[in-house]
Motif scaffolding. Structure first.
Motif, PDB file in Angstrom:
ATOM      1  N   VAL A   1     107.258  18.894 120.640  1.00  0.00           N
ATOM      2  CA  VAL A   1     107.415  18.659 119.195  1.00  0.00           C
ATOM      3  C   VAL A   1     106.032  18.508 118.550  1.00  0.00           C
ATOM      4  N   ILE A   2     105.168  17.759 119.197  1.00  0.00           N
ATOM      5  CA  ILE A   2     103.828  17.507 118.626  1.00  0.00           C
ATOM      6  C   ILE A   2     103.079  18.816 118.433  1.00  0.00           C
ATOM      7  N   LEU A   3     103.132  19.681 119.437  1.00  0.00           N
ATOM      8  CA  LEU A   3     102.396  20.942 119.309  1.00  0.00           C
ATOM      9  C   LEU A   3     103.094  21.913 118.361  1.00  0.00           C
ATOM     10  N   SER A   4     104.419  22.033 118.482  1.00  0.00           N
ATOM     11  CA  SER A   4     105.112  23.047 117.669  1.00  0.00           C
ATOM     12  C   SER A   4     105.143  22.671 116.192  1.00  0.00           C
ATOM     13  N   GLU A   5     105.051  21.382 115.884  1.00  0.00           N
ATOM     14  CA  GLU A   5     105.092  20.974 114.470  1.00  0.00           C
ATOM     15  C   GLU A   5     103.697  20.723 113.904  1.00  0.00           C
ATOM     16  N   GLY A   6     102.677  21.118 114.659  1.00  0.00           N
ATOM     17  CA  GLY A   6     101.302  20.988 114.148  1.00  0.00           C
ATOM     18  C   GLY A   6     100.868  19.546 113.974  1.00  0.00           C
ATOM     19  N   LEU A   7     101.348  18.636 114.838  1.00  0.00           N
ATOM     20  CA  LEU A   7     101.015  17.218 114.706  1.00  0.00           C
ATOM     21  C   LEU A   7      99.866  16.799 115.614  1.00  0.00           C
ATOM     22  N   ALA A   8      99.311  17.759 116.362  1.00  0.00           N
ATOM     23  CA  ALA A   8      98.241  17.405 117.307  1.00  0.00           C
ATOM     24  C   ALA A   8      96.940  17.121 116.564  1.00  0.00           C
ATOM     25  N   ASP A   9      96.056  16.382 117.237  1.00  0.00           N
ATOM     26  CA  ASP A   9      94.718  16.117 116.696  1.00  0.00           C
ATOM     27  C   ASP A   9      93.816  17.248 117.177  1.00  0.00           C
ATOM     28  N   GLU A  10      93.666  18.263 116.332  1.00  0.00           N
ATOM     29  CA  GLU A  10      92.972  19.490 116.749  1.00  0.00           C
ATOM     30  C   GLU A  10      91.519  19.214 117.110  1.00  0.00           C
TER      31      GLU A  10
ATOM     32  N   LEU B   1     100.600  12.896 125.929  1.00  0.00           N
ATOM     33  CA  LEU B   1     100.908  12.554 124.532  1.00  0.00           C
ATOM     34  C   LEU B   1      99.688  11.936 123.848  1.00  0.00           C
ATOM     35  N   ALA B   2      98.992  11.050 124.597  1.00  0.00           N
ATOM     36  CA  ALA B   2      97.808  10.405 124.010  1.00  0.00           C
ATOM     37  C   ALA B   2      96.708  11.420 123.757  1.00  0.00           C
ATOM     38  N   LEU B   3      96.524  12.361 124.696  1.00  0.00           N
ATOM     39  CA  LEU B   3      95.466  13.359 124.518  1.00  0.00           C
ATOM     40  C   LEU B   3      95.797  14.308 123.366  1.00  0.00           C
ATOM     41  N   LEU B   4      97.031  14.729 123.274  1.00  0.00           N
ATOM     42  CA  LEU B   4      97.415  15.671 122.203  1.00  0.00           C
ATOM     43  C   LEU B   4      97.185  15.069 120.822  1.00  0.00           C
TER      44      LEU B   4
ATOM     45  N   ALA C   1     102.962  10.564 116.646  1.00  0.00           N
ATOM     46  CA  ALA C   1     101.853  11.469 116.316  1.00  0.00           C
ATOM     47  C   ALA C   1     101.293  11.220 114.923  1.00  0.00           C
ATOM     48  N   ARG C   2     102.151  10.809 114.009  1.00  0.00           N
ATOM     49  CA  ARG C   2     101.674  10.625 112.628  1.00  0.00           C
ATOM     50  C   ARG C   2     101.151   9.218 112.382  1.00  0.00           C
TER      51      ARG C   2
END
Ligand code: SF4
Length: 893
Positions: A438-447, A520-523, A491-492
C-alpha cells in the motif's frame, strides 16, 4: 531570562516556569497539598496562594505562570492567616490517631503552623477499606485534594478513583462503588504515592514502619527498566516508590515494581547449597558445593570434551554476572556453548535488526513515544507486559497520537487504537507485506530517504506488488480496507515509531516478521530520527544485557561476532578462545537428547518450566550427568532434575548494572543484605573459576571491577563508568567518558553498510496446523500481575491478584463445547496436555485461545509446539493447534 521580584528581592529566572516552580528553584517554601510535579496543576487546596502586586486577589502559585515584571509576595499576614484557617478546618475533620504515619506532608504542614492539636475528627469505620492485598484505604483521612484520582487518570490512564457528591460531602471512591479490591485498580500504587495524608497507604508501611533509609536501584522485572527508590528499615524492604526523575518511568511504576518484593523473605528462599543424593537433597557448605561443581565440570570436560558442557546466563542477573558467565564458558570450559533466555524471546529481533540496520538493538528510546505522531504496536500486550510503557502509550493515544495495534486479541491497548488489525496468529509477514504494498502503490514512501539510505528497491518493488491487501486478507483474517487504513496512518503520520513484542518473534517466521517491520520503517523514512524507529520491547529486566554481554554462542561481549573479536578478546583475557562453534540453548537440549551434551549450568533460568514442548525438555535435562541450578529458589528445573543447587542473591541484594530495552545501562544497588547462605552470582562464578585453576582471570572483588573489564573489551560501552552512572543511566553507544550516550541510532549512517536493504520475504506458514482433531489455535502470554514462571511474583501477595493461569476462550466456542466461565478445560495438543479454568472473553476470536503461563500447576509448556524460527531457533510459543474439552470431573473455580 525574565526579571521578577519575590518578597522584595529581584531575581532573573528562566521563562516558562510556574510561580511554584520558581519559588522551588529559589528555595522559598510555600505549603501545598494538592500539587504533584507529575500532574497538571489543579489548585484545589488553595494553600499555595500568593499575592501579586496589582491583582485584586491572591492566585495559586502552582497554576500561575511566571511573567516578566511580577512582584510576588508569598507570606503576607493575610496569606498566612488564610493558610492557617484552611489547615485548621482540615485538621478538625481528620482523626487524631496519627501515630503510625508521623511523616505525611499533611502532618508536616500542620506542624509548621502549630495546628497538630486541632486534629479531632471522629473516625467512621465505614470509610475504611482493607480489602486490597497492598493498599489500606482510610477515607477518614481524605482531604479531597484529588491527587489520587488525578494521578490514576493522568499517569496510569486507569480512572479508578471517582469523585462523589459536592462541597462538604465530596468523597473519593473506587469505581466498583464498593471496595478497591473489586474495582478496576491495577495496583500501581500511584494513588498511595501521591496521597499527602495517608488516606491511601501501603500496608507494609503501616505494619513495618516508615523507612529509615532509601536506596535507588532498578526494577527486577520487565525490560522497561524503571528506577526505584527502595525504602528499608532494619535491613528489610518496607516500601518501594518510583524515582521521580527516573528517565524511563518518570515517577511511575507498575504493581510488580512497586509491590512485588515480598519474595525476598519467602519461607522457601534458598539459604544453603545442596547436592542431590538420590531422591533427597543434602545441604552442604559453600566450600563443598564449589568443589563439587568444579570437579564434576572437570570430569565432564575430560570425558566428553568442551562440546559436551555449557552455561546459561540469566536475564535476572546483572550484566557483570552475565559477562562472567560467558567468560567462564569460553576461558575455563573452553566452549562457546553459552546462551540465555534471549534465545526464546527476542533473538529474532536482534538477528533481523543486525541483518538490516547493522545493530541488533532498539533504534530509539522510550522518550520517542511522546514525539511520535503515530505508534505501531505489534504483537505486544503493552499494558500488561510492559505496564509503565503501556501507560505512556495509552496517554499518547488519549492525546490523539495515531495508534495502530497488530494483535490477534483485543487487548487493553487495542481498545485505544485508531486501527486494530486483529490478525490470525502467525500471519505477521503477509500483513506487513501488504502494508508495504500500500505504501509503495499509493506513493506514500519517503522518496528522499529511499534514494539516500536504502538499497534493493528495484528488486523489492516488483516482489511486493503482488502482496496486495486482497491477497493478504484471507491469510490474516483482516479486511483489506483496514490494512490500507493502517498503512496510510503509519506512512502519513510521521514520525512513526513501532514497538514490538513476542507476538512477532515467537513464531517460525520470527526473524522474517521483524525484517518485514523494518521494511515499513525504511520505506517511510522512519529510521534515524526522533519519534520513529523499530523497537523490540524486551521482556525481562536484563535480557538485553545478558545477550549483549556475550551469553550468545556466536557473539562476544558487545554483540561482536566471535571471529571479529577473537584477537582483541584473547589479548585482554590472556587466554585462547575456543575454535569450535558453540551451541545455543535449543541445540544444547537437542544434543543432550542425542547423547552428545552432558553438563549444563543454568543461572537464574527455570528451563523446564519455561521452554516449550516440556516433555522433550524434560527428556533432555534428565539425560544430563550434571545439572547445576543457581537461583534464589529451588525452581522446577532444580526440584525435578537438578544435581546441585546454588542459592543466589537477588538484585535487591547486590550491586551491578542492568541494560534495558532502549540500550540504557542503569545501576543496580544493594538495598538489603542477602540472607545468610545466599551469594551473588558473580561471587559464585568467580569461586568456581578459581577452583578450576583460573583464579587470575576471575579475581574480581566488586561488581565495579568486573564492569571496568567489560569497558575494556566493549568499545561502544567504554565511556559508561560507575561514576557517571551515579548521575543516571546512559544509552550505548557511548565510546568515551565525554560522550553523552546515544538516544537515536542510525541518524546519518548504518554500522558496517552504506545503505540498509529492503528484504523480500515470502510467507511460509508454520508446520503447526489445525486439523479436525486439533481445531483451535492457542497463543500464550503474560498477565499483568504475574511475571514469567512466577518464581518471584507467586511468592508475593500478587498471588492473590492473579491466583491461577486461565484460558481465554470466545463465548461462542465455550457455548459450543459446553464450558462455563471458570470451568476447568482440558487442552490437548500433539505434544502434551494441560488443564486450565476457562475465562470467557470476547477479546479472542472464535477458534482462537489465549492462556497465561505463570504456574507450575498448569505447566502450559507441556502443550506448546516444538517448531522454531530457522534463523535463531526461537520456539513458536504463540501458535499451537489444540483440542479442548471439559476436564473430566472438574469443578468450576
Ligand atoms: Fe518494573 Fe517493568 Fe513494571 Fe517498570 S513496567 S515497574 S520495569 S515491571
Amino acid at each position: 531570562m525574565i526579571q521578577v521580584t519575590i518578597n522584595g528581592q529581584r531575581h532573573e529566572l528562566a521563562p516558562g516556569l510556574s510561580i511554584l516552580q520558581a519559588l522551588g528553584a529559589l528555595g522559598v517554601e510555600v505549603p501545598r497539598l494538592c500539587h504533584d510535579d507529575r500532574l497538571v496543576p489543579a489548585a484545589v487546596c488553595r494553600l499555595c496562594l500568593v499575592e501579586i502586586e496589582g491583582l485584586p486577589r491572591p492566585v495559586p502559585a502552582c497554576a500561575t505562570r511566571l511573567t516578566s515584571g511580577m512582584d510576588i509576595r508569598t507570606h503576607t499576614p493575610r496569606l498566612e492567616e488564610g493558610r492557617r484557617a484552611t489547615l485548621g478546618l482540615l485538621a478538625r475533620k481528620h482523626p487524631a490517631d496519627v501515630a503510625l504515619l508521623p511523616e505525611t506532608p499533611f502532618l508536616r504542614a500542620l506542624r509548621a503552623y502549630g495546628l497538630e492539636h486541632e486534629l479531632s475528627g471522629e473516625p467512621d469505620r465505614s470509610l475504611v477499606d482493607d480489602s486490597h492485598p497492598y493498599l489500606h484505604v482510610d477515607m477518614n483521612r481524605c482531604i479531597t485534594c484529588l491527587r489520587c484520582a488525578r494521578i490514576c487518570g493522568e499517569l496510569q490512564g486507569q480512572f479508578t478513583w471517582m469523585v462523589l457528591n459536592r462541597g462538604e460531602r465530596t468523597r473519593l471512591t473506587p469505581d466498583s462503588g464498593t471496595t478497591l479490591r473489586e474495582s478496576s485498580c491495577v495496583a500501581c500504587g500511584a494513588c498511595a504515592d501521591a496521597c499527602p495524608t495517608g488516606a491511601l497507604e501501603d500496608k507494609t508501611v503501616l505494619s513495618l514502619g516508615v523507612p529509615t533509609r532509601w536506596t535507588r536501584t532498578t526494577c527486577p522485572y520487565c525490560g522497561v527498566g524503571c528506577e526505584l527508590e527502595v525504602g528499608t528499615r532494619e535491613d528489610r524492604i518496607v516500601t518501594v516508590r518510583p524515582a521521580l526523575d527516573g528517565p524511563v518511568n518518570k515517577g511511575h511504576l507498575c504493581s510488580k515494581g512497586r509491590y512485588a518484593f515480598g519474595f525476598l523473605r519467602a519461607p522457601d528462599r534458598g539459604t544453603a547449597p545442596m547436592i542431590r543424593d538420590g531422591q533427597r537433597w543434602r545441604e552442604v557448605s559453600w566450600g563443598e558445593a564449589i568443589r563439587f561443581v568444579a570437579e564434576r565440570l572437570q570430569r565432564a570436560l575430560e570425558r566428553h570434551g568442551p562440546t559436551g558442557v555449557g552455561v546459561l546466563g540469566s536475564a535476572r542477573a546483572t550484566s557483570e554476572e552475565n559477562y562472567l558467565a560467558q567468560k567462564l564458558a569460553r576461558v575455563v570450559l573452553g566452549t562457546h556453548n553459552v546462551d540465555c533466555c534471549a534465545r526464546v524471546c527476542h533473538a529474532p529481533s536482534a538477528a533481523a535488526l543486525k541483518a538490516t540496520l547493522g545493530a541488533g538493538a532498539a533504534t530509539n528510546s522510550y522518550d520517542d513515544i511522546e514525539q511520535a505522531r503515530t505508534i505501531l504496536v505489534c504483537g505486544a500486550n503493552v499494558t500488561e507486559g510492559h505496564p509503565v510503557l503501556g501507560a505512556r502509550i495509552k496517554q499518547a493515544a488519549l492525546r490523539d497520537t495515531g495508534l495502530v495495534v497488530v494483535d490477534p486479541r483485543r487487548t487493553e491497548i487495542a481498545r485505544y487504537a485508531h486501527v486494530h488489525l486483529q490478525l490470525r496468529p502467525g500471519t505477521n509477514v503477509p500483513l506487513f507485506n501488504a502494508m508495504a504494498q500500500v505504501i509503495l502503490s499509493e506513493g506514500l514512501a519517503d522518496e528522499a530517504f529511499l534514494r539516500g539510505r536504502v538499497s534493493g528497491r528495484e528488486e523489492f518493488e516488483p516482489f511486493i506488488a503482488c502482496w496486495t491487501p486482497e491477497r493478504a486478507a484471507p491469510l490474516c483474517g483482516v479486511e483489506p480496507s483496514l490494512i490500507r487504513e493502517a498503512a496510510r496512518l503509519y506512512a502519513r503520520g510521521r514520525p512513526a515509531m513501532s514497538v514490538h513484542g513476542l507476538g512477532l518473534t515467537e513464531h517460525v517466521q520470527g526473524t522474517e516478521a521483524v525484517m518485514c517491520l523494518v521494511n515499513l520503517a525504511l520505506l517511510t523514512g522512519n529510521v534515524g530520527k526522533p519519534g520513529a524507529g523499530v523497537n523490540p520491547l524486551r521482556g525481562q529486566n536484563n535480557v538485553q544485557g545478558a545477550a549483549h554481554m556475550g551469553c550468545e554462542p556466536r557473539n562476544l561481549t558487545g554483540f561482536v561476532p566471535v571471529e571479529d573479536g577473537r584477537a582483541r578478546f584473547e589479548s585482554i583475557w590472556k587466554a585462547p578462545l575456543p575454535s569450535a562453534p558453540g551451541l545455543d540453548l535449543m541445540q544444547m537440549l537437542d544434543a543432550a537428547r542425542a547423547g552428545r551434551f552432558h553438563a549444563l549450568w543454568a543461572i537464574g533460568y527455570d528451563v523446564l518450566l519455561t521452554n516449550p514442548d516440556a516433555l522433550s525438555t524434560r527428556e533432555a535435562l534428565a539425560s544430563l550427568e550434571l545439572l547445576v541450578v543457581q537461583d534464589p529458589f529451588l525452581n522446577e528445573t532444580a526440584r525435578e532434575l537438578g544435581t546441585v543447587f546454588l542459592p543466589a542473591a537477588t538484585s535487591f541484594e547486590k550491586d551491578g548494572t542492568f541494560m534495558n530495552a532502549e540500550r540504557r545501562v542503569q545501576r543496580v544497588r544493594r538495598t538489603v543484605e542477602p540472607p545468610a547462605g545466599a551469594r551473588a552470582d558473580w561471587e559464585i562464578l568467580c569461586a568456581v573459576a578459581g577452583a578450576m585453576g583460573h583464579a587470575e582471570g576471575f579475581g574480581f572483588r566488586s561488581a565495579e571491577e568486573i564492569w571496568d573489564e567489560i569497558r575494556e573489551v566493549w568499545t561502544a560501552g567504554a565511556g559508561i563508568s560507575y561514576a557517571r552512572l551515579e548521575q543516571g543511566g546512559i544509552q550505548w553507544p557511548c565510546p568515551t567518558e565525554s560522550h553523552p550516550g546515544t538516544r537515536v541510532l542510525h541518524v546519518e549512517t548504518f554500522p558496517g553498510r552504506q545503505r540498509a536493504p529492503l528484504s523480500r520475504i515470502d510467507f511460509v506458514p508454520s508446520p503447526e496446523v489445525n486439523s479436525e482433531e486439533y481445531p483451535f489455535t492457542l497463543s500464550t502470554g503474560r498477565a499483568l500481575q504475574q511475571f514469567n514462571s512466577g518464581t518471584m511474583t507467586r511468592r508475593t501477595a500478587h498471588a492473590a491478584l492473579h491466583p491461577r493461569d486461565v484460558l481465554s476462550i470466545h463465548p461462542e466456542d465455550a457455548r459450543r463445547i459446553g464450558v462455563e466461565d471458570g470451568a476447568p478445560v482440558r487442552i490437548r495438543s500433539r505434544h502434551g496436555e494441560s488443564v486450565l479454568p476457562a475465562h470467557l472473553d470476547a477479546g479472542v476470536r472464535p477458534g482462537e485461545l489465549f492462556a497465561t503461563f505463570h504456574t507450575g500447576e498448569a505447566f502450559l509448556n507441556r502443550v506448546t509446539s516444538p517448531y522454531r524460527d530457522p534463523f535463531t531457533r526461537t520456539p513458536e510459543y504463540k501458535l499451537t493447534a489444540v483440542a479442548l474439552d471439559r476436564a473430566p470431573g472438574g469443578e468450576r473455580t
